[in-house]
Design a protein around this motif. Structure first.
Motif, PDB file in Angstrom:
ATOM      1  N   GLU A  42       0.830  -1.209   0.000  1.00  0.00           N
ATOM      2  CA  GLU A  42       0.000   0.000   0.000  1.00  0.00           C
ATOM      3  C   GLU A  42       0.863   1.258   0.000  1.00  0.00           C
ATOM      4  OE1 GLU A  42      -2.796   0.001   3.139  1.00  0.00           O
ATOM      5  OE2 GLU A  42      -4.106  -1.489   2.206  1.00  0.00           O
ATOM      6  N   ARG A  43       1.936   1.214   0.756  1.00  0.00           N
ATOM      7  CA  ARG A  43       2.855   2.366   0.765  1.00  0.00           C
ATOM      8  C   ARG A  43       3.432   2.605  -0.628  1.00  0.00           C
ATOM      9  NH1 ARG A  43       7.048   2.391   5.650  1.00  0.00           N
ATOM     10  NH2 ARG A  43       7.460   4.398   4.672  1.00  0.00           N
ATOM     11  N   LYS A  44       3.743   1.517  -1.289  1.00  0.00           N
ATOM     12  CA  LYS A  44       4.259   1.646  -2.653  1.00  0.00           C
ATOM     13  C   LYS A  44       3.212   2.273  -3.557  1.00  0.00           C
ATOM     14  CE  LYS A  44       6.142  -1.065  -6.485  1.00  0.00           C
ATOM     15  NZ  LYS A  44       6.501  -2.440  -6.961  1.00  0.00           N
ATOM     16  N   THR A  45       1.961   1.847  -3.371  1.00  0.00           N
ATOM     17  CA  THR A  45       0.864   2.419  -4.154  1.00  0.00           C
ATOM     18  C   THR A  45       0.731   3.913  -3.890  1.00  0.00           C
ATOM     19  OG1 THR A  45      -0.345   0.326  -4.120  1.00  0.00           O
ATOM     20  CG2 THR A  45      -1.607   2.307  -4.623  1.00  0.00           C
ATOM     21  N   PHE A  46       0.847   4.297  -2.606  1.00  0.00           N
ATOM     22  CA  PHE A  46       0.724   5.716  -2.273  1.00  0.00           C
ATOM     23  C   PHE A  46       1.882   6.532  -2.843  1.00  0.00           C
ATOM     24  CE2 PHE A  46      -1.845   4.205   1.546  1.00  0.00           C
ATOM     25  CZ  PHE A  46      -3.038   4.416   0.884  1.00  0.00           C
ATOM     26  N   ARG A  47       3.090   5.919  -2.846  1.00  0.00           N
ATOM     27  CA  ARG A  47       4.234   6.631  -3.456  1.00  0.00           C
ATOM     28  C   ARG A  47       3.978   6.842  -4.939  1.00  0.00           C
ATOM     29  NH1 ARG A  47       7.361   3.290   0.069  1.00  0.00           N
ATOM     30  NH2 ARG A  47       7.659   1.771  -1.603  1.00  0.00           N
ATOM     31  N   GLU A  48       3.370   5.852  -5.564  1.00  0.00           N
ATOM     32  CA  GLU A  48       3.036   5.994  -6.985  1.00  0.00           C
ATOM     33  C   GLU A  48       2.009   7.104  -7.184  1.00  0.00           C
ATOM     34  OE1 GLU A  48       1.733   2.117  -8.003  1.00  0.00           O
ATOM     35  OE2 GLU A  48       3.765   1.278  -8.190  1.00  0.00           O
ATOM     36  N   GLU A  49       1.054   7.186  -6.232  1.00  0.00           N
ATOM     37  CA  GLU A  49       0.054   8.247  -6.311  1.00  0.00           C
ATOM     38  C   GLU A  49       0.700   9.613  -6.142  1.00  0.00           C
ATOM     39  OE1 GLU A  49      -3.076   8.091  -7.140  1.00  0.00           O
ATOM     40  OE2 GLU A  49      -2.964   5.923  -7.426  1.00  0.00           O
ATOM     41  N   ILE A  50       1.690   9.686  -5.258  1.00  0.00           N
ATOM     42  CA  ILE A  50       2.395  10.952  -5.047  1.00  0.00           C
ATOM     43  C   ILE A  50       3.158  11.334  -6.312  1.00  0.00           C
ATOM     44  CG2 ILE A  50       4.280  12.049  -3.756  1.00  0.00           C
ATOM     45  CD1 ILE A  50       3.337  10.484  -1.316  1.00  0.00           C
ATOM     46  N   ASN A  51       3.758  10.332  -6.959  1.00  0.00           N
ATOM     47  CA  ASN A  51       4.444  10.602  -8.229  1.00  0.00           C
ATOM     48  C   ASN A  51       3.456  11.125  -9.271  1.00  0.00           C
ATOM     49  OD1 ASN A  51       6.920   9.775  -7.210  1.00  0.00           O
ATOM     50  ND2 ASN A  51       6.654   7.660  -7.890  1.00  0.00           N
ATOM     51  N   LYS A  52       2.255  10.553  -9.274  1.00  0.00           N
ATOM     52  CA  LYS A  52       1.226  11.043 -10.198  1.00  0.00           C
ATOM     53  C   LYS A  52       0.864  12.491  -9.859  1.00  0.00           C
ATOM     54  CE  LYS A  52      -0.938   6.512 -10.925  1.00  0.00           C
ATOM     55  NZ  LYS A  52      -2.162   5.692 -10.721  1.00  0.00           N
ATOM     56  N   SER A  53       0.832  12.757  -8.542  1.00  0.00           N
ATOM     57  CA  SER A  53       0.505  14.111  -8.110  1.00  0.00           C
ATOM     58  C   SER A  53       1.583  15.094  -8.545  1.00  0.00           C
ATOM     59  CB  SER A  53       0.351  14.154  -6.587  1.00  0.00           C
ATOM     60  OG  SER A  53       0.057  15.449  -6.140  1.00  0.00           O
ATOM     61  N   ASN A  54       2.851  14.662  -8.442  1.00  0.00           N
ATOM     62  CA  ASN A  54       3.946  15.530  -8.897  1.00  0.00           C
ATOM     63  C   ASN A  54       3.849  15.794 -10.395  1.00  0.00           C
ATOM     64  OD1 ASN A  54       5.030  15.709  -6.322  1.00  0.00           O
ATOM     65  ND2 ASN A  54       6.396  13.953  -6.614  1.00  0.00           N
ATOM     66  N   ALA A  55       3.474  14.762 -11.128  1.00  0.00           N
ATOM     67  CA  ALA A  55       3.288  14.941 -12.574  1.00  0.00           C
ATOM     68  C   ALA A  55       2.135  15.908 -12.833  1.00  0.00           C
ATOM     69  CB  ALA A  55       3.005  13.592 -13.234  1.00  0.00           C
ATOM     70  N   PHE A  56       1.112  15.805 -11.995  1.00  0.00           N
ATOM     71  CA  PHE A  56      -0.027  16.718 -12.131  1.00  0.00           C
ATOM     72  C   PHE A  56       0.394  18.159 -11.832  1.00  0.00           C
ATOM     73  CE2 PHE A  56      -3.712  18.799 -10.032  1.00  0.00           C
ATOM     74  CZ  PHE A  56      -4.536  18.880 -11.131  1.00  0.00           C
ATOM     75  N   LEU A  57       1.282  18.312 -10.825  1.00  0.00           N
ATOM     76  CA  LEU A  57       1.777  19.658 -10.508  1.00  0.00           C
ATOM     77  C   LEU A  57       2.559  20.244 -11.686  1.00  0.00           C
ATOM     78  CD1 LEU A  57       2.919  19.290  -6.790  1.00  0.00           C
ATOM     79  CD2 LEU A  57       1.000  20.608  -7.677  1.00  0.00           C
ATOM     80  N   GLY A  58       3.299  19.362 -12.373  1.00  0.00           N
ATOM     81  CA  GLY A  58       4.008  19.833 -13.564  1.00  0.00           C
ATOM     82  C   GLY A  58       3.029  20.316 -14.619  1.00  0.00           C
ATOM     83  N   GLN A  59       1.928  19.614 -14.723  1.00  0.00           N
ATOM     84  CA  GLN A  59       0.882  20.018 -15.662  1.00  0.00           C
ATOM     85  C   GLN A  59       0.255  21.343 -15.233  1.00  0.00           C
ATOM     86  OE1 GLN A  59      -2.172  17.064 -16.028  1.00  0.00           O
ATOM     87  NE2 GLN A  59      -3.358  18.219 -17.548  1.00  0.00           N
ATOM     88  N   VAL A  60       0.120  21.515 -13.896  1.00  0.00           N
ATOM     89  CA  VAL A  60      -0.456  22.755 -13.364  1.00  0.00           C
ATOM     90  C   VAL A  60       0.387  23.964 -13.762  1.00  0.00           C
ATOM     91  CG1 VAL A  60      -0.897  24.030 -11.218  1.00  0.00           C
ATOM     92  CG2 VAL A  60      -1.614  21.660 -11.416  1.00  0.00           C
ATOM     93  N   ARG A  61       1.702  23.789 -13.703  1.00  0.00           N
ATOM     94  CA  ARG A  61       2.585  24.910 -14.027  1.00  0.00           C
ATOM     95  C   ARG A  61       2.503  25.295 -15.503  1.00  0.00           C
ATOM     96  NH1 ARG A  61       6.345  21.564 -10.930  1.00  0.00           N
ATOM     97  NH2 ARG A  61       6.469  22.348  -8.783  1.00  0.00           N
ATOM     98  N   GLN A  62       2.131  24.331 -16.338  1.00  0.00           N
ATOM     99  CA  GLN A  62       2.109  24.577 -17.778  1.00  0.00           C
ATOM    100  C   GLN A  62       0.748  25.058 -18.280  1.00  0.00           C
ATOM    101  OE1 GLN A  62       3.496  21.015 -19.676  1.00  0.00           O
ATOM    102  NE2 GLN A  62       5.508  21.061 -18.685  1.00  0.00           N
TER     103      GLN A  62
END
Length: 395
Positions: free
Chosen positions: A197-217
């Motif tokens: 589950e922790r691994k899944t959440f880390r993956e979700e956080i990575n998705k969130s970081n990718a989303f933040l990159g999208q936010v900046r653009q």
């Protein structure tokens, strides 16, 4: 003489068994497990209360800060569950180790006793009951003969009880060890499951970081994120103001309450909540995540994750929970309309309404909320309005 020696030996063994205490415990681990379970319950309650507030305030489920907050909360709960399971697993391993050592000791004692009884069987085979019969005949009085007969009977009963008791003890310990091994397997499975589950959440956080990159653009998403962050700054001001107003109203109804806490004297200075480099000062700055000029309502003090955060002054905990964008937050009322805010914490060790002393540990440094790394976001507020903390901290 041989019978007397045997009786003495059996008596010594009986005393040993009677004095044998329980297996070594793990009271220290039990205490730590209880503490971590209590923290988990508090964390879950704080998250539940935050979600209720968010729903009442009508926060958008797909908001940038809301998604980050949700990921943070899931990660914290999972980490806490894993921490509890690891402690329980450690306790089980220690118990199994102690049980196995006790089984080995019991087997050794049983082997030694069997060796003694084997020698006795050889003697019985050689001499039959002659030795015991001669011992009875050597008695000079009937009373002495009765005592001798009683002793011989006790020896026989002790022989039987000793073997039976040791065999039962061995079986009981083996069963306990088997049970502990089964518990260890179950805990290992649970720990593995939570690790996934922790691994899944880390993956979700990575998705969130990718989303933040999208936010900046993307302009629309960027404007939404900035708007949410500005709103979160207003929320913390409203939270401080509302809590202080509520507390003052309660004090006015109960005049004796204010005397229960020691407050910072008027004009008194605050001490540094944590030692470290100031990475961001009070005032307008470019936000490290959203890359937009915004008002920074406190100072950021860089420190390693887990570093103890201390109360900047004496007072009462007004708030200990989650706030959107700020992660885990503690707000302390120092009296005279002065309060301090500690944000992005990785853990909190005080509860609301608790009295705190200056320098008391209240939490630890983290990166919950909207943060790029481990640091403490520290604010000083007067009547809810943010002020430059450097004006209040000791030089």
């Amino acid at each position: 003489m041989k019978t007397a020696r045997t009786a003495c030996f059996l008596l010594a063994i009986a005393l040993f068994l009677a004095s044998a205490g329980p297996l070594p415990g793990a009271s220290g681990l039990d205490s730590r497990i209880a503490q971590e379970e209590a923290r988990m319950r508090i964390l879950e309650k704080q998250i539940s209360e935050h979600q209720k507030r968010a729903k009442q305030m009508g926060e958008k489920e797909k908001g940038v800060l809301t998604q980050l907050n949700s990921l943070d909360q899931k990660k914290k709960v999972t980490e806490q569950r894993i921490r509890v399971l690891e402690l329980k697993l450690e306790k089980v391993k220690n118990t199994i180790s102690n049980l196995r050592a006790e089984v080995r000791l019991t087997e050794q004692e049983l082997a030694e006793m069997m060796h003694v009884f084997e020698n006795r069987l050889v003697d019985i085979y050689k001499y039959g009951g002659v030795a015991e019969f001669n011992l009875l005949l050597s008695s000079t009085t009937a009373h002495e003969a009765m005592e001798t007969s009683y002793l011989l009977n006790r020896i026989a009963l002790q022989d039987q009880a000793m073997i039976s008791g040791m065999l039962e003890k061995k079986d009981r310990l083996l069963q306990a060890a088997a049970q502990m091994e089964q518990q260890e397997k179950e805990l290992a499975v649970n720990t593995s499951h939570l690790g996934k589950e922790r691994k899944t959440f880390r993956e979700e956080i990575n998705k969130s970081n990718a989303f933040l990159g999208q936010v900046r653009q993307e302009r629309a998403l960027h404007e939404q994120a900035v708007k949410e962050l500005q709103q979160s700054q207003k929320e913390i001001q409203q939270t401080v103001t509302a809590l202080m107003r509520k507390k003052r109203d309660e004090e006015s109804r109960d005049r004796g309450r204010s005397a229960q806490y020691t407050y910072l004297p008027s004009g008194g200075q605050l001490s540094w909540p944590v030692q470290g480099q100031i990475s961001s000062t009070f005032g307008t700055r470019v936000h490290p995540v959203f890359k937009t000029k915004m008002m920074h309502t406190g100072i950021d003090i860089r420190a390693p994750r887990g570093t103890p955060v201390r109360a900047a002054g004496p007072g009462e905990v007004l708030f200990a929970g989650w706030l959107r964008g700020y992660g885990q937050v503690i707000i302390i009322d120092h009296g005279n309309n002065l309060s301090s805010v500690y944000a992005h914490l990785s853990s909190m060790s005080v509860r609301e309404s608790a009295a705190v002393k200056k320098g008391q540990t209240i939490g630890s440094v983290g990166s919950t909320g909207t943060a790029t790394g481990a640091h403490l976001h520290f604010e000083v507020r007067v009547g809810g309005d943010a002020r430059d903390p450097m004006r209040y901290l000791r030089k």
